[in-house]
Design an enzyme around this catalytic site. Sequence first.
Site, PDB file in Angstrom:
ATOM      1  N   PRO A 109       0.847  -1.202   0.000  1.00  0.00           N
ATOM      2  CA  PRO A 109       0.000   0.000   0.000  1.00  0.00           C
ATOM      3  C   PRO A 109       0.876   1.242   0.000  1.00  0.00           C
ATOM      4  CG  PRO A 109       0.079  -0.970   2.202  1.00  0.00           C
ATOM      5  CD  PRO A 109       0.885  -1.861   1.307  1.00  0.00           C
ATOM      6  N   MET A 110       0.846   1.993  -1.095  1.00  0.00           N
ATOM      7  CA  MET A 110       1.698   3.177  -1.220  1.00  0.00           C
ATOM      8  C   MET A 110       0.831   4.413  -1.432  1.00  0.00           C
ATOM      9  SD  MET A 110       4.782   1.673  -3.602  1.00  0.00           S
ATOM     10  CE  MET A 110       3.675   0.758  -4.706  1.00  0.00           C
ATOM     11  N   GLN A 131      -6.156  -0.821   4.174  1.00  0.00           N
ATOM     12  CA  GLN A 131      -5.214  -0.469   5.233  1.00  0.00           C
ATOM     13  C   GLN A 131      -5.577   0.880   5.849  1.00  0.00           C
ATOM     14  OE1 GLN A 131      -1.063   1.168   4.929  1.00  0.00           O
ATOM     15  NE2 GLN A 131      -0.508  -0.947   5.391  1.00  0.00           N
ATOM     16  N   CYS A 189       4.409   3.432   8.712  1.00  0.00           N
ATOM     17  CA  CYS A 189       4.649   4.620   7.895  1.00  0.00           C
ATOM     18  C   CYS A 189       5.582   5.588   8.612  1.00  0.00           C
ATOM     19  CB  CYS A 189       3.334   5.322   7.561  1.00  0.00           C
ATOM     20  SG  CYS A 189       3.574   6.825   6.582  1.00  0.00           S
ATOM     21  N   GLY A 225      11.100  -4.877   1.444  1.00  0.00           N
ATOM     22  CA  GLY A 225      12.262  -3.997   1.417  1.00  0.00           C
ATOM     23  C   GLY A 225      13.338  -4.483   0.470  1.00  0.00           C
TER      24      GLY A 225
END
Length: 348
Positions: A27-28, A81, A111, A214
Amino acid sequence: MQDKTVRAMAVKIGSIQLPDFPLLLAPMEDVSDPPFRFVCKQNGADLMYSEFISSEGLIRDAIKSKQKLDFSEFERPFGIQMFGGDEEALSLSAKIIDAVEPDLVDINFGCPVKKVVCKGAGAAVLKDVDLMVRLTEAVVRSTPLPVTVKTRLGWDDGSKNIEEVAERLQDAGVQALTIHGRTRSQLYKGDADWSLIAAVKNNPRIHIPIFGNGDIDCPPKAVEYRNRYGVDGIMIGRAAIGYPWIFREIRHYIQTGTLLPRPSVEERIAVCLTHLRKSVEWKGPVLGILEMRRHYANYLKGLPHIKDFRMQLVTVKTRAEVEHVLHEIKERYAADGIAQEETTLVNV
């Protein structure tokens, strides 16, 4: 650190059945909207999430927050989210989310952005594990949906508490955990440390799926990390921007041990056109055009002498004009005989 052959096994989150070693789209914010998710799903993403949504915004009925609840049946299984630092707000938000019937609810405790952290949400909660547990329990009590969490290793190098966090979140009712291999203080700098993600996965007390996140930017690295760290799946974020093919490429490499050919210029333009069409359909002819501008550089990355075309794409104002420029790019590079092997593509 381990290096072992990983036995194929389907992954479950509650009643959600996922394939062996699922590939998740991260989720960006300002990226993972329905148009972007559509092209990622077409190219093999197994599980996707909404952009993160403010619990306070949902309760206030903020238009932008409400809009982020939109998703299509094509995107399932799908998670929404949210983030927040107040138990009541998260609880009420979970009930609002229930109404749109996603497959799961995810809580963002990772975040690192200042405007989120300053509100005591996102990665800020890593400084208070007791609060994190209370917030999680409030959500679990408020929804019948599976609850998952995305978080980081800790606040900084002196407080990498992810092993404790994982156990306590599992005890609170979380049914899967995604761990980004950096601290909040690192933001997105430096290398992600997957050794602590492996420590969580190898903890005999942990029985929920553990997903790593990551620095995964190519198929060989995905398989290397799968074998070395033993995670149940991986979440891919920035590497998918302008390159949704990364999902199908990783899946193919897992299954065959060989790399797929890079997408041709024609295919890159075709997917970009699909993304554009979905963006205009969802956001309208003005905002849909404006927000697509952030994607063109990645779709076209590596093509020689592309600067002038790229400038046109971020200045024209209508869908027809954008489509004309994209078709011109396709014709120009086909006419020039640019082979896909001659371009340096992102993530490969």
